[in-house]
Design an enzyme around this catalytic site. Structure first.
Site, PDB file in Angstrom:
ATOM      1  N   ASP A  27       0.788  -1.230   0.000  1.00  0.00           N
ATOM      2  CA  ASP A  27       0.000   0.000   0.000  1.00  0.00           C
ATOM      3  C   ASP A  27       0.821   1.282   0.000  1.00  0.00           C
ATOM      4  OD1 ASP A  27      -2.496   1.444   0.223  1.00  0.00           O
ATOM      5  OD2 ASP A  27      -1.807   1.967   2.233  1.00  0.00           O
ATOM      6  N   ASP A  46       4.139   0.774   4.296  1.00  0.00           N
ATOM      7  CA  ASP A  46       3.854  -0.499   4.958  1.00  0.00           C
ATOM      8  C   ASP A  46       3.721  -1.607   3.908  1.00  0.00           C
ATOM      9  OD1 ASP A  46       1.551   0.289   3.732  1.00  0.00           O
ATOM     10  OD2 ASP A  46       0.222  -0.147   5.403  1.00  0.00           O
ATOM     11  N   TYR A 101      -8.705   2.704   5.914  1.00  0.00           N
ATOM     12  CA  TYR A 101      -9.432   2.896   4.653  1.00  0.00           C
ATOM     13  C   TYR A 101     -10.906   2.470   4.725  1.00  0.00           C
ATOM     14  CZ  TYR A 101      -4.724   3.484   2.682  1.00  0.00           C
ATOM     15  OH  TYR A 101      -3.450   3.901   2.407  1.00  0.00           O
ATOM     16  N   GLU A 151       5.009  10.419   3.859  1.00  0.00           N
ATOM     17  CA  GLU A 151       4.776   9.040   3.431  1.00  0.00           C
ATOM     18  C   GLU A 151       4.581   9.048   1.905  1.00  0.00           C
ATOM     19  OE1 GLU A 151       2.079   6.590   5.756  1.00  0.00           O
ATOM     20  OE2 GLU A 151       2.939   4.806   4.834  1.00  0.00           O
TER      21      GLU A 151
END
Ligand SMILES: *[C@@H]1O[C@H](CO)[C@@H](O)[C@H](O)[C@H]1NC(C)=O
Ligand SMILES: *[C@@H]1O[C@H](CO)[C@@H](O)[C@H](O)[C@H]1NC(C)=O
Length: 458
Positions: free
Chosen positions: A66, A69, A215, A424
């Site tokens: 994803d 991670d 999510y 990120e």
């Protein structure tokens, strides 16, 4: 005299070099980012030397991790795949001009193959998650070294998840169009999968609740709408277009992202029907996003929607603006805005003295410490443990092509590995960005680049 000559020369060159970006290079790098996210047994042409086989025992192997991670989450995965497929369908010539068409097909086949394995029509079962979010997020290390349990989550007749199923059907249907001329048999496989998955989702409406707190979706109508529209585009079957009438929402979207595809569906419907109501919805969106609307602008001109990963909402909007321009909606204005936003990412900002790229690997100044485990790990046999998250110095590997979360609303930004809010990287961060880059290379190829006027030109 010669000094004057040189000055004259410099002045002549200045307008050419100012603002000149290598969008094709940025596009090529974005493809490499997705290749770095690969899970499973890697092919011999894997272009990322520091990545190897990982999690080959997953219930559904393959696909993409994803973000920083290593979970495979169905909603952002399908969302990114749909936008990327759209970019290949609409701006194939952009990929071609950048010399990246084969690389793009290769990259996308990886995720389409995953969807074909994840959806089991005979069992009416779609795998929508591989990995335990909580356990995974406690781990810092290489994907290649993981040995924790990777439980799978499914949508089935008794467990609805039309958000993920509809979104995955959209990605597969769009993929079938992208692949039609290259490999008709493969396109047929994708289309058959899309059709049966869409029908399953239509008969089992409701959002998937088993993914929380990661999510969680706010609704399934937007993904169903997108699924129906891509199936309509792939088949020309009027019944899909009819279906959208029960899904479409004409409200003005806040943004385009993994949870909200309203805007995408409105755009697809306008393209298909040329009806004013859809055009007005798209225009309403950009009225909010353009200067004078209610999206915040940073001093250097980035349309800044939210603190957490600001760049992706802007990048997705830029891609949609380029698509809207192709549909005939104020092309010059929409293109100018989109290119200026992409220019901000590629250097037209004031970070670190300016000319800083928020896309890793582009230009000479870019983030070195994204919140990404694999890139932060030294080559084996050196260990990579939780300590590495906070280890000083640059990450040992350059995560080419990843667009980091982005700056704050005052343009400020720090390149810190632990800062997952600004630093990120993720599948859904790069999708619209890459689509916009393909669109811009297309504009260059057809001689339709707009004049731009960035506030902090590089
Ligand atoms: C689509 O809807 C129209 C109007 O309601 C109807 O006439 C038509 O038969 C429908 N087409 C399909 C294929 O369902
Ligand atoms: C922005 O303005 C529109 C109306 O133009 C409104 O519908 C929307 O709620 C506003 N959004 C925000 C975040 O203020």
């Amino acid at each position: 005299m010669s000094i004057l000559n040189e000055l004259f020369h410099l002045l002549l060159l200045l307008p050419l070099t100012l603002g000149t970006k290598n969008y094709g290079d940025a596009l090529a790098k974005s493809i490499l980012f997705y290749d770095a996210q690969r899970s499973g047994r890697l092919p011999s042409n894997n272009p990322i030397p520091w990545r190897g086989d990982s999690n080959i025992g997953d219930c559904v192997p393959g696909g993409w991790h994803d973000a920083g991670d290593h979970v495979k989450f169905g909603l952002p995965l399908s969302s990114a795949a749909t936008l990327l497929s759209w970019s290949l369908v609409q701006f194939k010539d952009g990929y071609e001009k950048a010399g990246q068409l084969d690389q793009m097909y290769d990259m996308m086949k990886w995720v389409y193959d995953y969807f074909l394995l994840a959806w089991k029509p005979g069992q009416q079962k779609l795998c929508v998650q591989v990995g335990d979010g909580d356990a995974d997020h406690k781990y810092w290390g290489r994907p290649e070294d993981m040995d924790m349990d990777r439980p799978c989550k499914f949508v089935s007749e008794n467990t609805p998840g039309a958000d993920i199923a509809g979104g995955t059907a959209a990605a597969m249907a769009a993929g079938s169009i992208a692949y039609r001329q290259k490999d008709a048999a493969y396109a047929d496989k994708l289309l058959e999968g899309a059709k049966s998955l869409y029908n399953f989702a239509k008969g089992h409406r409701g959002v998937f609740t088993g993914g929380a707190p990661f999510y969680g979706s706010s609704g399934d109508a937007d993904e169903m709408c997108e699924g129906a529209m891509w199936l309509y585009k792939a088949t020309g079957d009027q019944s899909y277009l009819n279906d959208t009438m029960s899904y479409v929402d004409l409200g003005v979207a806040w943004g385009l992202g993994w949870d909200d595809k309203k805007l995408a569906c409105q755009g697809l419907l306008y393209e298909a029907t040329e009806e004013d109501q859809y055009k007005r919805a798209v225009e309403g969106y950009f009225k909010n996003w353009f200067p004078g609307g209610n999206v915040t602008y940073t001093p250097c001109g980035l349309a800044w929607r939210i603190k957490w990963g600001a760049n992706r909402f802007t990048a997705n909007s830029a891609f949609m603006a380029l698509l809207a321009a192709e549909m005939g909606i104020e092309p010059t204005k929409y293109r100018k805005w989109a290119v200026e936003q992409i220019n901000y990412f590629l250097g037209d900002n004031n970070h670190d003295g300016g000319c800083f790229s928020f896309e890793i690997g582009y230009g000479s100044k870019f983030p070195r410490n994204p919140h990404h485990r694999a890139a932060s790990c030294p080559d084996p046999p050196a260990p990579c443990t939780n300590d590495q998250e906070k280890a000083p110095g640059f990450s040992p590997h350059i995560l080419q092509g990843a667009l980091v979360g982005g700056p704050d609303k005052d343009d400020s930004y720090t390149d810190v590995r632990t800062d997952y809010i600004h630093n990120e990287v993720a599948l859904d961060y790069n999708a619209g960005f890459q689509g916009a880059l393909a669109g811009i290379v297309h504009l260059q190829a057809v001689g339709k680049m707009p004049a731009t006027n960035n506030k902090c030109p590089c």
